[in-house]
Write a protein that holds these residues in place. Structure first.
Motif, short mmCIF file in Angstrom:
data_model
loop_
_atom_site.label_atom_id
_atom_site.label_comp_id
_atom_site.label_asym_id
_atom_site.label_seq_id
_atom_site.Cartn_x
_atom_site.Cartn_y
_atom_site.Cartn_z
N GLY A 128 -16.31 21.61 -12.13
CA GLY A 128 -14.88 21.51 -11.84
C GLY A 128 -14.13 22.78 -12.20
N PRO A 144 -7.84 15.77 -12.69
CA PRO A 144 -8.23 15.06 -11.48
C PRO A 144 -8.06 15.99 -10.28
CG PRO A 144 -6.70 13.76 -12.80
CD PRO A 144 -6.75 15.11 -13.41
N LYS A 145 -9.01 15.94 -9.37
CA LYS A 145 -8.99 16.82 -8.21
C LYS A 145 -8.70 16.04 -6.95
CE LYS A 145 -12.20 19.64 -10.63
NZ LYS A 145 -11.09 20.47 -11.14
N THR A 240 -9.41 10.99 -5.03
CA THR A 240 -9.27 11.68 -6.31
C THR A 240 -10.62 11.61 -7.02
OG1 THR A 240 -7.04 10.82 -6.53
CG2 THR A 240 -7.99 11.82 -8.47
N TYR A 242 -12.67 13.13 -10.73
CA TYR A 242 -12.62 13.92 -11.96
C TYR A 242 -13.89 13.69 -12.75
CZ TYR A 242 -10.78 9.58 -13.99
OH TYR A 242 -10.60 8.28 -14.38
N SER B 42 -6.77 18.29 -18.30
CA SER B 42 -5.87 18.77 -17.25
C SER B 42 -4.74 19.58 -17.83
CB SER B 42 -5.33 17.60 -16.46
OG SER B 42 -4.37 16.91 -17.21
N GLN B 250 -2.99 13.43 -16.35
CA GLN B 250 -4.27 12.91 -16.83
C GLN B 250 -4.32 11.39 -16.77
OE1 GLN B 250 -6.54 15.43 -17.96
NE2 GLN B 250 -8.00 13.81 -17.62
N ALA B 283 -3.65 17.44 -8.17
CA ALA B 283 -4.29 16.13 -8.25
C ALA B 283 -3.74 15.18 -7.20
CB ALA B 283 -4.09 15.54 -9.64
#
Lengths: 319, 404
Positions: A128, A144-145, A240, A242, B42, B250, B283
């Protein structure tokens, strides 16, 4: 929205989430059925799959579907590459971390699996953090991506109050044939018979000439591939990912496997779907705060009446 | 670039751990200050920008305060297991700072929950703690948080904790007022069940009712859930004009934005400053929050600062070759406050430095002239409202005290 519309909507959501859980639960239950190992790294393997999927999206430069289309064809390479990768990783983990401990006390491979899960998680954290231009990863390694919306958000039912997008359709379109193929394979092929034989009694299976280690290897490959499919579908459905998601999703799947009867393939599917639907109904009719409590209360109740799970065999020694 | 600085940060951490009792620690004219902020998670990008802010303040002062040479170490209070601040790591950081006789000030924390752990320890040890990011009102203000707050954080009865950022009682208020101004009538409240998120949602709810807004629902979400579609269906039935989420990047603020879109729900989406970081837009996916997300922040974005703030903004960009994120200014302010306290105290003594810090009044800060009140709070009450345009935060307006 009328009450019945709400009910239908929640069923759609619950089933979609449940099908994804079921795919992952199958990986737990298959490995457990054959080597009696709770493969705790399975959820994190699933997480690595989503990271590979995002990387492939970046490398191929895939984007949102054009106007009027609901899905990008780029989904197809994802559905090939990611399951192959997850199958290979799962098989390798078996060779390196579990197989040497096959005859050790049962706790040893379990601890080994927890170790593998941490290794995966840290790989995810590192992955990541790779630069955004190539790997599509964003600027914060652990954040989170966003997973590119390869499947459109548009409602297929037009202006209806009920939302059904191509994402839900995709979940069903991918999972249903997979589950059918798996059932056919286990029930009717030689390999399936060998798997069931090993699950029943490895020593006897070896005596009749079954190569036990390769059968176990196949279970890891199949479980890994299913996790890979789940990765792609999950990423396309939720958008999403992560690095810590594996623990939670794995927990849901493991619960599903136990609820359905660990070791039982139809049980894992039933458990997954039940958990998905219970979650949706609990969110709607109770409160989101209570959803986890409701899920585990149902699990405890079910195990109270059927200690080996809903569809688990009742044999005392083997589950 | 960010990645490299992250790695450098890790290296620095590893180095500092190895060298903790090393050379220089006992030199009488050297004072060490440390920061305890989440580098793993994050918030990392935000943390880097705060640390840069501190560094800039120190560099501008030539790493000197009075006759003392200042050494600064940036510690991480997060762990990979949690992906955000970790109570065990925060406690260990506080203990390590207390045990090192050359440490005179503790900059931190970012998360209010972490502050709860470090505050009583540092207070007992009489060490100055200055926070760039804690916004839970109960940390300092009596009568707004839990009944035993804030005295539970002050076993020595003395105020040793100061913050340069306005607290959430003001932010929740401003958010509700802004909602009203936008013409919204029905709001649905969500929170992440954490100290910060639930706290700010509660403040929001109180003010919303006062403003005559109708609160049509209040739910605590599971921040680790894979999606919130069921919940969003429930929200849809209540036909709100705006969904307010008390939470952070987060705790899944991004996923909620996506699920609102997948339910085809046309509502405004308001979040507090825990989401005022680029990671939130990344995000959520820029297209999912474009023009529909509204973010409140205690202070104004760096590029909107005027006067000394503008000078800071330019210097930061020149020095680090990057845009400062929201909290950089508070990192800078923390650095300057600590230097000022050490200079005023004039000796390497923890108690004297705390006392000196409490005397800071009419300080020329980036948000104008401010003082610490008797609780250790800044008198700054400036808040800003922001939205997302073209994948970036866009400043909308200022609330509260206008800028000087």
């Amino acid at each position: 929205m009328t009450n019945s519309e709400v009910l239908v909507q929640q069923l759609i959501i619950g089933l979609s989430n449940g099908m994804i859980i079921a795919l992952i639960a199958l990986g737990y239950t298959m490995v457990y059925g054959i080597v009696e190992l709770i493969n705790f790294s399975h959820g994190d393997l699933f997480m690595l799959g989503t990271f590979l999927a995002l990387t492939v999206v970046g490398a191929l430069g895939l984007g949102e579907p054009l106007d009027g289309q609901v899905i990008t064809w780029g989904v197809i390479p994802l559905l090939i590459i990611v399951p192959v990768f997850c199958a290979a990783v799962n098989w390798t983990a078996d060779r390196l971390a579990y197989r040497p401990l096959r005859n050790a006390p049962r706790l040893a491979p379990l601890v080994s699996a927890i170790g593998v899960s941490f290794v995966y998680m840290n790989i995810g954290l590192f992955w990541g953090g790779l630069p955004m231009e190539v790997f599509n990863m964003g600027t914060a390694p652990a954040a989170p991506k966003d997973f590119t919306a390869l499947v459109s958000y548009d409602n297929l039912l037009g202006d209806s109050n009920i939302t059904l997008t191509a994402k839900e359709v995709l979940v069903f379109a991918v999972t249903t044939p997979l589950l059918m193929a798996l059932t056919v394979m286990v029930k009717y092929t030689r390999l399936g018979r060998a798997m069931r034989a090993v699950a029943q009694e490895p020593t006897a299976a070896r005596l009749v000439g079954i190569h036990v280690d390769s059968v176990i290897g196949v279970a890891f490959i199949l479980g890994g591939a299913l996790a890979g499919f789940a990765s792609v579908i999950y990423a396309l459905y939720n958008n999403t990912i992560y690095f810590q998601m594996g623990f939670r999703v794995g927990m849901d799947a493991f619960t599903a496997a136990v609820l359905g009867g660990i070791g039982s393939l139809p049980g894992a599917v039933l458990g997954g779907i039940l958990i998905g639907v219970i979650r949706a109904f609990s969110d709607q009719y109770i409160a989101t705060e209570w959803t986890n409590v409701v899920v585990f209360a149902v699990l405890i109740l079910a195990l109270f009446f059927r200690p080996s799970g809903l569809l688990g065999s009742t044999a005392a020694e083997k589950v | 670039m960010l990645q490299r600085s992250f790695l450098l940060g890790l290296l620095a951490l590893a180095g500092s751990a190895a060298l903790a009792p090393g050379a220089g620690a006992q030199e009488p004219n050297t004072i060490k200050i440390v920061s305890s902020l989440p580098h793993t998670g994050s918030a990392n990008a935000q943390t880097n920008t705060i640390v840069n802010g501190v560094r800039l303040a120190l560099e501008e002062a030539g790493n000197k305060a009075g006759n003392f040479t200042i050494v600064y170490e940036a510690w991480d209070d997060a762990s990979p297991e949690r992906g955000q601040w970790d109570p065990a790591v925060e406690a260990a950081n506080a203990d390590r700072a207390i045990a090192d006789p050359s440490v005179m000030a503790y900059i931190g924390t970012y998360n209010s929950g972490a502050a709860k752990i470090a505050m009583p320890k540092l207070n007992q040890a009489g060490m100055l703690m200055v926070s760039p990011g804690n916004t839970w009102p109960g940390l300092t203000k009596p009568g707004v948080g839990e009944p035993n707050e804030p005295m539970v954080y002050r076993p020595s009865k003395k105020v040793t904790y100061f913050r340069v950022v306005p607290a959430d009682d003001i932010q929740g208020l401003v958010a509700a007022q802004w909602t009203k101004e936008m013409g919204c009538k029905r709001v649905f409240l969500l929170h992440d069940r954490e100290l910060y998120g639930k706290g700010i949602a509660t403040m929001y709810e109180k003010e919303a009712k006062k403003q005559g807004l109708e609160v049509v629902g209040l739910e605590g979400i599971d921040p680790k859930a894979s999606n919130y579609r069921s919940l969003v269906t429930k929200i849809k039935q209540k036909r709100p004009d705006l969904v307010y989420f008390g939470g952070t990047t987060q705790t899944n603020a991004g996923q909620i934005a996506k699920d609102l879109r997948s339910a085809n729900l046309q509502v405004k989406y308001m979040v507090p400053d825990g989401c005022f970081e680029n990671a939130f837009i990344e995000a959520a996916g820029a297209e999912n929050v474009e023009g529909t997300a509204f973010i409140t922040f205690g202070g104004v974005p760096a590029d909107q600062l005027t006067g000394p703030g503008k000078v800071f903004y330019e210097n930061y960009k020149k020095r680090f070759n990057a845009e400062p994120q929201a909290y950089a200014a508070y990192g800078y302010e923390c650095g300057r406050v600590v230097l000022e306290a050490i200079k005023r105290a004039g000796k390497k003594d923890r108690a004297a430095i705390v006392d000196a810090c409490a005397t800071i009044k009419d300080f020329e800060g980036l948000l104008g002239r401010w003082s610490f009140d008797e609780n250790g709070d800044t008198t700054v009450k400036t808040m800003s409202g922001n939205t997302v345009r073209g994948g970036k935060f866009e400043f909308v307006k200022v609330f509260g005290d206008s800028q000087p």
